[in-house]
Scaffold this motif. Structure first.
Motif, short mmCIF file in Angstrom:
data_model
loop_
_atom_site.label_atom_id
_atom_site.label_comp_id
_atom_site.label_asym_id
_atom_site.label_seq_id
_atom_site.Cartn_x
_atom_site.Cartn_y
_atom_site.Cartn_z
N GLU A 65 4.94 3.73 5.60
CA GLU A 65 5.40 4.51 6.76
C GLU A 65 4.30 4.65 7.80
OE1 GLU A 65 8.64 7.63 4.95
OE2 GLU A 65 6.53 7.96 4.41
N ILE A 66 3.08 4.91 7.36
CA ILE A 66 1.95 5.05 8.28
C ILE A 66 1.71 3.73 9.00
CG2 ILE A 66 -0.54 5.46 8.45
CD1 ILE A 66 -0.18 7.38 6.01
N MET A 67 1.73 2.63 8.26
CA MET A 67 1.49 1.32 8.86
C MET A 67 2.57 1.00 9.89
SD MET A 67 0.34 -0.74 5.43
CE MET A 67 0.80 -2.30 6.12
N GLU A 68 3.82 1.28 9.56
CA GLU A 68 4.91 1.00 10.49
C GLU A 68 4.78 1.86 11.75
OE1 GLU A 68 9.76 1.39 10.71
OE2 GLU A 68 8.80 1.17 8.75
N HIS A 69 4.43 3.12 11.57
CA HIS A 69 4.26 4.03 12.71
C HIS A 69 3.16 3.56 13.65
CE1 HIS A 69 4.41 7.79 14.92
NE2 HIS A 69 3.11 7.88 14.81
N LEU A 70 2.06 3.05 13.08
CA LEU A 70 0.94 2.57 13.89
C LEU A 70 1.15 1.16 14.42
CD1 LEU A 70 -2.02 3.84 11.68
CD2 LEU A 70 -1.18 4.86 13.80
N GLY A 71 2.12 0.45 13.86
CA GLY A 71 2.35 -0.93 14.27
C GLY A 71 1.32 -1.88 13.68
N LEU A 72 0.78 -1.53 12.52
CA LEU A 72 -0.22 -2.36 11.85
C LEU A 72 0.39 -2.99 10.60
CD1 LEU A 72 -3.23 0.09 12.20
CD2 LEU A 72 -2.73 -1.90 13.61
N LYS A 73 -0.15 -4.17 10.22
CA LYS A 73 0.47 -4.92 9.13
C LYS A 73 -0.40 -5.09 7.89
CE LYS A 73 3.35 -7.57 12.25
NZ LYS A 73 3.79 -8.88 12.68
N HIS A 74 -1.70 -4.94 8.02
CA HIS A 74 -2.60 -5.24 6.91
C HIS A 74 -2.95 -3.97 6.14
CE1 HIS A 74 -2.98 -9.37 8.19
NE2 HIS A 74 -3.12 -8.92 9.43
N ARG A 75 -2.32 -3.81 4.99
CA ARG A 75 -2.48 -2.63 4.15
C ARG A 75 -3.95 -2.33 3.81
NH1 ARG A 75 1.48 -0.43 1.30
NH2 ARG A 75 0.97 0.98 -0.39
N TYR A 76 -4.68 -3.36 3.42
CA TYR A 76 -6.08 -3.19 3.04
C TYR A 76 -6.89 -2.59 4.19
CZ TYR A 76 -10.82 -4.32 1.55
OH TYR A 76 -12.14 -4.24 1.21
N ASN A 77 -6.71 -3.15 5.39
CA ASN A 77 -7.47 -2.66 6.55
C ASN A 77 -7.09 -1.23 6.91
OD1 ASN A 77 -8.93 -5.01 6.85
ND2 ASN A 77 -7.52 -5.89 8.33
N VAL A 78 -5.82 -0.91 6.88
CA VAL A 78 -5.38 0.45 7.21
C VAL A 78 -5.98 1.43 6.23
CG1 VAL A 78 -3.38 1.99 7.35
CG2 VAL A 78 -3.26 -0.29 8.36
N LYS A 79 -5.91 1.10 4.95
CA LYS A 79 -6.45 2.00 3.93
C LYS A 79 -7.95 2.20 4.08
CE LYS A 79 -6.23 3.28 -0.85
NZ LYS A 79 -7.10 4.39 -0.65
N HIS A 80 -8.70 1.11 4.24
CA HIS A 80 -10.16 1.21 4.26
C HIS A 80 -10.72 1.67 5.61
CE1 HIS A 80 -9.58 -0.78 0.49
NE2 HIS A 80 -10.85 -0.63 0.21
N ARG A 81 -10.07 1.36 6.69
CA ARG A 81 -10.58 1.75 8.01
C ARG A 81 -10.16 3.15 8.43
NH1 ARG A 81 -9.88 -3.62 11.78
NH2 ARG A 81 -11.30 -4.91 10.58
N TYR A 82 -8.95 3.56 8.04
CA TYR A 82 -8.41 4.80 8.56
C TYR A 82 -8.13 5.85 7.47
CZ TYR A 82 -7.62 1.45 12.30
OH TYR A 82 -7.79 0.47 13.23
N ILE A 83 -7.40 5.48 6.45
CA ILE A 83 -6.97 6.46 5.45
C ILE A 83 -8.15 6.98 4.62
CG2 ILE A 83 -5.47 6.89 3.46
CD1 ILE A 83 -3.97 6.49 6.13
N ASP A 84 -8.96 6.07 4.07
CA ASP A 84 -10.08 6.48 3.22
C ASP A 84 -11.07 7.41 3.94
OD1 ASP A 84 -9.00 5.21 1.06
OD2 ASP A 84 -10.37 3.49 1.10
N PRO A 85 -11.50 7.10 5.19
CA PRO A 85 -12.40 8.04 5.87
C PRO A 85 -11.77 9.42 6.10
CG PRO A 85 -12.48 5.91 6.96
CD PRO A 85 -11.37 5.85 5.96
N LEU A 86 -10.47 9.46 6.37
CA LEU A 86 -9.80 10.74 6.56
C LEU A 86 -9.72 11.52 5.25
CD1 LEU A 86 -6.96 9.74 9.05
CD2 LEU A 86 -8.92 11.23 9.51
N ILE A 87 -9.52 10.82 4.14
CA ILE A 87 -9.50 11.49 2.83
C ILE A 87 -10.89 12.00 2.49
CG2 ILE A 87 -9.23 11.11 0.33
CD1 ILE A 87 -6.91 9.20 1.04
N GLU A 88 -11.90 11.15 2.68
CA GLU A 88 -13.28 11.55 2.37
C GLU A 88 -13.74 12.71 3.25
OE1 GLU A 88 -15.68 8.02 2.61
OE2 GLU A 88 -14.54 7.04 1.03
N GLY A 89 -13.24 12.77 4.48
CA GLY A 89 -13.60 13.86 5.38
C GLY A 89 -12.81 15.14 5.12
N GLY A 90 -11.83 15.07 4.22
CA GLY A 90 -11.05 16.25 3.88
C GLY A 90 -9.89 16.52 4.83
#
Length: 112
Positions: A65-90
């Motif tokens: 859902e997040i990928m579709e909303h952002l218009g991005l296709k590469h799951r690995y990049n979305v997770k490592h570039r955006y989701i993981d830093p937001l999780i680590e930052g709380g």
């Protein structure tokens, strides 16, 4: 080794930690880099994507859902570039933290 003009994960984490609310202000991100206009635009775009994810995840959302909303296709990049830093930052939390790779995993904003 990070390239000279690239923002590092550590700088992103510090930026996330330094904000008082979940909204990452453009002025804060612009102060990170003053030498290169290209890098400044990159940081601004990154903060815009972080903000968009935070607004969208006010209710639990799957990675698809997040990928579709952002218009991005590469799951690995979305997770490592955006989701993981937001999780680590709380700023985001997993709905199933004991199973981070679960196909039912969803992400929700930690700050209300």
């Amino acid at each position: 080794m990070a390239k000279k003009n690239m923002i590092t994960k550590e700088e992103i984490r510090e930026l996330l930690k330094s904000t008082e609310t979940f909204r990452i202000e453009r002025t804060t991100s612009l102060n990170l880099v003053t030498d290169e206009e290209k890098v400044t635009k990159s940081v601004t775009k990154l903060s815009d994507i972080f903000n968009e994810i935070m607004l969208y995840c006010s209710t639990p959302r799957s990675m698809a859902e997040i990928m579709e909303h952002l218009g991005l296709k590469h799951r690995y990049n979305v997770k490592h570039r955006y989701i993981d830093p937001l999780i680590e930052g709380g700023f985001l939390v997993m709905t199933i933290p004991e199973k981070p790779n679960s196909r039912s995993q969803k992400y929700v904003r930690a700050l209300t």
